[in-house]
Design an enzyme around this catalytic site. Structure first.
Site, PDB file in Angstrom:
ATOM      1  N   HIS A 148       0.635  -0.973   0.546  1.00 57.33           N
ATOM      2  CA  HIS A 148      -0.155   0.326  -0.259  1.00 57.33           C
ATOM      3  C   HIS A 148       0.721   1.419  -0.215  1.00 57.33           C
ATOM      4  O   HIS A 148       0.854   2.064   0.335  1.00 57.33           O
ATOM      5  CB  HIS A 148      -1.069   0.061   1.209  1.00 57.33           C
ATOM      6  CG  HIS A 148      -2.671   0.573   0.864  1.00 57.33           C
ATOM      7  ND1 HIS A 148      -2.557   1.015  -0.383  1.00 57.33           N
ATOM      8  CD2 HIS A 148      -3.120   2.008   1.535  1.00 57.33           C
ATOM      9  CE1 HIS A 148      -4.234   1.921  -0.631  1.00 57.33           C
ATOM     10  NE2 HIS A 148      -3.764   1.862   1.476  1.00 57.33           N
ATOM     11  N   SER A 307      -3.763   5.127  10.787  1.00 61.72           N
ATOM     12  CA  SER A 307      -2.729   5.776   9.639  1.00 61.72           C
ATOM     13  C   SER A 307      -1.557   6.332  10.692  1.00 61.72           C
ATOM     14  O   SER A 307      -1.886   6.229  11.649  1.00 61.72           O
ATOM     15  CB  SER A 307      -3.580   7.893  10.239  1.00 61.72           C
ATOM     16  OG  SER A 307      -2.919   8.119   8.865  1.00 61.72           O
ATOM     17  N   TYR A 521     -13.480  -0.749   0.434  1.00 67.82           N
ATOM     18  CA  TYR A 521     -13.666  -0.336   2.115  1.00 67.82           C
ATOM     19  C   TYR A 521     -14.582  -1.333   2.469  1.00 67.82           C
ATOM     20  O   TYR A 521     -15.320  -1.758   2.255  1.00 67.82           O
ATOM     21  CB  TYR A 521     -13.566   0.689   2.424  1.00 67.82           C
ATOM     22  CG  TYR A 521     -12.473   1.983   2.978  1.00 67.82           C
ATOM     23  CD1 TYR A 521     -11.637   1.902   4.105  1.00 67.82           C
ATOM     24  CD2 TYR A 521     -11.964   2.525   1.867  1.00 67.82           C
ATOM     25  CE1 TYR A 521     -10.567   2.654   3.825  1.00 67.82           C
ATOM     26  CE2 TYR A 521     -10.670   3.165   1.561  1.00 67.82           C
ATOM     27  CZ  TYR A 521     -10.194   3.448   3.192  1.00 67.82           C
ATOM     28  OH  TYR A 521      -8.663   4.434   2.729  1.00 67.82           O
ATOM     29  N   ASP A 655      20.750   3.514  -6.021  1.00 65.76           N
ATOM     30  CA  ASP A 655      19.201   4.232  -6.147  1.00 65.76           C
ATOM     31  C   ASP A 655      17.987   3.199  -5.331  1.00 65.76           C
ATOM     32  O   ASP A 655      17.300   3.922  -5.580  1.00 65.76           O
ATOM     33  CB  ASP A 655      18.812   4.845  -7.667  1.00 65.76           C
ATOM     34  CG  ASP A 655      18.741   2.880  -8.568  1.00 65.76           C
ATOM     35  OD1 ASP A 655      18.252   2.036  -8.332  1.00 65.76           O
ATOM     36  OD2 ASP A 655      18.206   3.422  -9.375  1.00 65.76           O
ATOM     37  N   SER A 657      18.899   2.030  -2.577  1.00 64.30           N
ATOM     38  CA  SER A 657      20.098   2.564  -1.154  1.00 64.30           C
ATOM     39  C   SER A 657      18.481   3.743  -0.650  1.00 64.30           C
ATOM     40  O   SER A 657      18.620   4.549  -1.479  1.00 64.30           O
ATOM     41  CB  SER A 657      20.932   3.384  -0.766  1.00 64.30           C
ATOM     42  OG  SER A 657      21.478   2.125  -1.583  1.00 64.30           O
ATOM     43  N   THR A 660      20.294   7.788  -0.251  1.00 59.98           N
ATOM     44  CA  THR A 660      20.487   8.107  -2.127  1.00 59.98           C
ATOM     45  C   THR A 660      19.018   8.694  -2.523  1.00 59.98           C
ATOM     46  O   THR A 660      17.517   7.626  -2.038  1.00 59.98           O
ATOM     47  CB  THR A 660      20.808   7.692  -2.985  1.00 59.98           C
ATOM     48  OG1 THR A 660      20.295   6.154  -3.413  1.00 59.98           O
ATOM     49  CG2 THR A 660      22.588   6.664  -3.242  1.00 59.98           C
TER      50      THR A 660
END
Length: 726
Positions: A148, A307, A521, A655, A657, A660
């Site tokens: 998600h 949330s 939902y 990229d 990581s 970075t």
């Protein structure tokens, strides 16, 4: 010998992990739900001490065959819309962290189950069909789940409303995801070996809150009193080892993912991906991110009303709390009501903090995993038409589901990301202005559908619309990418547990979300009455949850009686041809560059020296990342350290990581790539350089174009440690 069995269930955008998995999904248009169940059995004697992690400590039944695998599913990070906030202006422009699919195979010698969790928003029907039917030619024993993240590429749905919010069906996007999922399963298959599974459970604090507490409080007090919190904080962890006790991987249900907000334009795996990154880096010593044998997956759970913005919603212009019911502000309306994460408005630090919380709890539970899971495997799958299910509510009353429809509050969004128009949450009456527009463009919902969905005022009657303006395609009953409602599964979970008690003693139910097909939902009947975002997005009406419970009880019964094969398969979902789908994403243009420059040339150079904790930055002349394809098993970025002893450069970061960031900035047909290295405190002192790799499109002749590779490299710079003087 007493037997202890564990059953795991999941729903629609929900599914499962633990000892058993029930996976349910709803498909589109006709409202199909794909129901699936996987079951492990724990046969340990109740009075025996818990087994140690060392499998040689005592006799065991035949071990499982276990395989784990991981593969890149990032896709082209340029121009393609990101999936999650339904914001057409949020298009990919670089990489924060790469996205991966992580697969787990369990085989008991006669049956096999596969669970996959990928760093994507959710699994669409189209994605599942392409993965399971086109690539694998199986589906009954495979569960595909999404973490998600709202910062993965979109364009992998086949129904109109989802396609509109992601500029249609984008072949390079779905191809990268399908290839990544299939490859992760293939790697898991190649690595399969005898092993053990251990389970542990615990709670995760300070990582989520309920974003619709007003709705939650409408549940009966006797229901709420059974739980100490209005969010589900329990997490479950499965530890996979070989017969020597060495870890192979870890699968865990976690919290809601999105903390990178709608202003972010870099592809990112968000907090769940960061937790995987931290654990995999700790276990795979000496490997770069995305490499190494140990696979750590954090699958989504029942997270719909949860949330990670744990500071809660406030009015951004006044600092005062938002309206409790409507989540709006006196001045500025719902757009001013914004929920903040633990670090305030800094989404990178928010992601880091919550990701570290998840990682630390997982590491603790991994070390404590002692309860061994044993026994047979079962899997069941079923497609069900959810648009007209009769539900037995009690001995005298029945209810039914409705043709899918979305309410007015759906358009209001949530405190994690509000809508742009004048809708508010908690609307139980329609708006003449918007209803008039709806009727003129799509037609008014029928009286039957309006009555069925009460008290929801219908904004989109998706189950009754066959065309959308000029688009001659069926509208999906799945609209806007959000998640499954979480705590509303309490009742259904309890029902499944009660159903299981007759056959499964001490049943354990675990929910994994966003699996196989996305159906929006599910709320309780009581929360549905409040019609906040989650209730307005419960597409099959107020009895949706009861219908799911009923279907899951049928699955549990079939598994308990060993009658999975007798379940009717149900109506098959459609698989539209590419020619039946549309794309609003224009082809990437020929790349241009400033006069007297070359692609890969440095425009803004690094500084000669940095200290740990600084940010090294360099900007290159770049091509559109779309011309590089999905770059699986490749990188746009390397940070390299020079070794004097060997006179060679070693890659220390890519990229993938966390340290970075690859920013791509387009200015017409020209574009730049700015690479940032956020130098960690653990970095060794020495000489470094940053390299950028990419592709550009150039014209060859009048009509023909070709794709050319390029690379650029920064000047060498020094990194020094901080020296303290006392």
């Amino acid at each position: 010998m007493a037997q202890r069995k564990t059953v795991c269930c999941g729903l629609s955008s929900l599914e499962v992990t633990l000892m058993a998995l029930f996976v349910v999904m709803t498909a589109v248009s006709v409202g199909l739900i794909s129901v699936m169940a996987i079951h492990w059995e724990d046969r340990s004697r109740k009075k025996e001490p818990e087994p140690t992690v060392n499998p040689t400590a005592g006799p065991h039944e035949n071990p499982y065959l276990i395989g784990v695998g991981r593969a890149d599913c990032t896709g082209p990070p340029g121009d393609v819309p990101l999936m999650g906030y339904a914001n057409l202006e949020q298009t990919a422009a670089g990489i924060h962290t790469r996205l991966f699919s992580r697969a787990f195979i369990v085989d008991n010698g006669s049956k096999r189950v596969v669970f996959v969790t990928a760093d994507i928003g959710m699994v669409s029907q189209r994605l599942r069909l392409e993965c399971c039917l086109i690539q694998c030619n199986v589906q009954d024993n495979v569960i595909l789940s999404g973490t998600h993240t709202h910062s993965g590429l979109g364009g992998y749905f086949q129904y109109t409303l989802f396609m509109i919010t992601s500029k249609g069906y984008i072949k390079p996007s779905i191809k990268a995801i399908v290839n990544g999922i299939v490859k992760s399963i293939e790697i898991a298959h190649r690595n399969i070996k005898p092993g053990r599974i251990y389970m542990s459970k615990g709670e995760l604090e300070e990582s989520n809150l309920n974003r619709s507490p007003h709705s939650y409080l409408n549940n009966p007090a006797e229901e709420r009193n059974k739980y100490k919190s209005n969010t589900d904080k329990q997490v479950t962890l499965l530890k996979f080892t070989d017969l020597d006790g060495d870890g192979l991987g870890m699968l865990r249900m976690a919290v809601r993912c999105p903390l990178m907000n709608y202003t972010n334009q870099m592809v990112s795996s968000d907090n769940m991906g960061y937790a995987s990154y931290l654990l995999e880096q700790e276990k795979n010593i000496g490997f770069l991110p995305g490499e190494g044998p140990f696979v750590a997956a954090f699958a989504s759970s029942n997270l719909g009303d949860a949330s990670p913005n744990i500071r809660g919603p406030f009015c951004a212009n006044t600092g005062l709390p938002c309206d409790y019911l409507n989540s709006s502000c006196p001045i500025g309306g719902l757009k001013m009501c914004v929920a903040l994460g633990p670090a305030g408005s800094d989404m990178f630090n928010n992601t880091k903090i919550i990701g570290e919380n998840i990682f630390k709890r997982a590491k603790d539970l991994y070390g404590k995993a002692r309860q061994e899971v044993r026994g047979p495997l079962h899997a069941a799958h079923q497609w069900v038409n959810m648009t007209d299910v009769t539900v037995q509510l009690n001995s005298t009353h029945t209810g039914r589901t409705c043709k899918p429809a979305l309410g007015h509050s759906f358009a209001a969004g949530t405190t994690d990301g509000g809508g742009d128009l004048n809708f508010t949450q908690g609307a139980v009456e329609g708006d003449p202005f918007w209803d008039g527009i709806r009727d003129a463009l799509l037609g008014a919902p029928s009286n039957e559908t309006q009555d069925c969905h009460q008290p929801k005022p219908i904004l989109f009657s998706t189950g009754e619309v066959s065309t959308v303006l000029f688009l001659p395609f069926s509208i999906s009953d799945q609209v806007r990418p959000e998640t499954f409602h979480g705590l509303e599964l309490w009742r259904y979970t309890r029902e499944i547990e009660l159903e299981a008690q007759g056959t499964f003693s001490n049943a354990e139910v675990v929910v994994a979300g966003l699996c196989n097909i996305y159906t929006h939902y599910i709320t309780t009947y009581e929360e549905y009455q409040i019609q906040r975002y989650e209730g307005a997005s419960t597409i099959y009406g107020p009895h949706t949850l009861s219908a799911y419970i009923q279907k899951f009880r049928g699955l549990a019964k079939a598994i308990a009686e060993g009658k999975e094969q007798e379940l009717p398969k149900g109506p098959e979902p459609p698989f539209f041809k590419d020619s039946q789908l549309f794309s609003l994403l224009p082809a990437a243009a020929v790349d241009k560059k400033p006069i007297n420059t070359t692609f890969g040339e440095v425009l803004e150079q690094v500084d000669p020296e940095y200290t740990v904790g600084d940010v090294a930055s360099v900007t290159f002349v770049a091509g559109n990342p779309r011309h590089s394809g999905d770059m699986r098993d490749k990188t746009f970025v390397t940070v390299e350290k020079y070794h004097n002893s060997t006179a060679s450069w070693d890659v220390v970061h890519t990229d993938a990581s966390w340290e970075t960031r690859f920013h791509w900035l387009k200015n017409g047909a020209e574009s730049n790539a700015t690479i940032e290295w956020h130098i960690p405190l653990s970095a060794q002192a020495g000489s470094y350089r940053i390299r950028h790799f990419g592709h550009y499109k150039q014209r060859k002749g009048f009509l023909e174009t070709v794709i050319m590779a390029y690379e650029g490299v920064s000047d060498v710079f020094r990194v020094s440690k901080i020296t303290y003087y006392y």
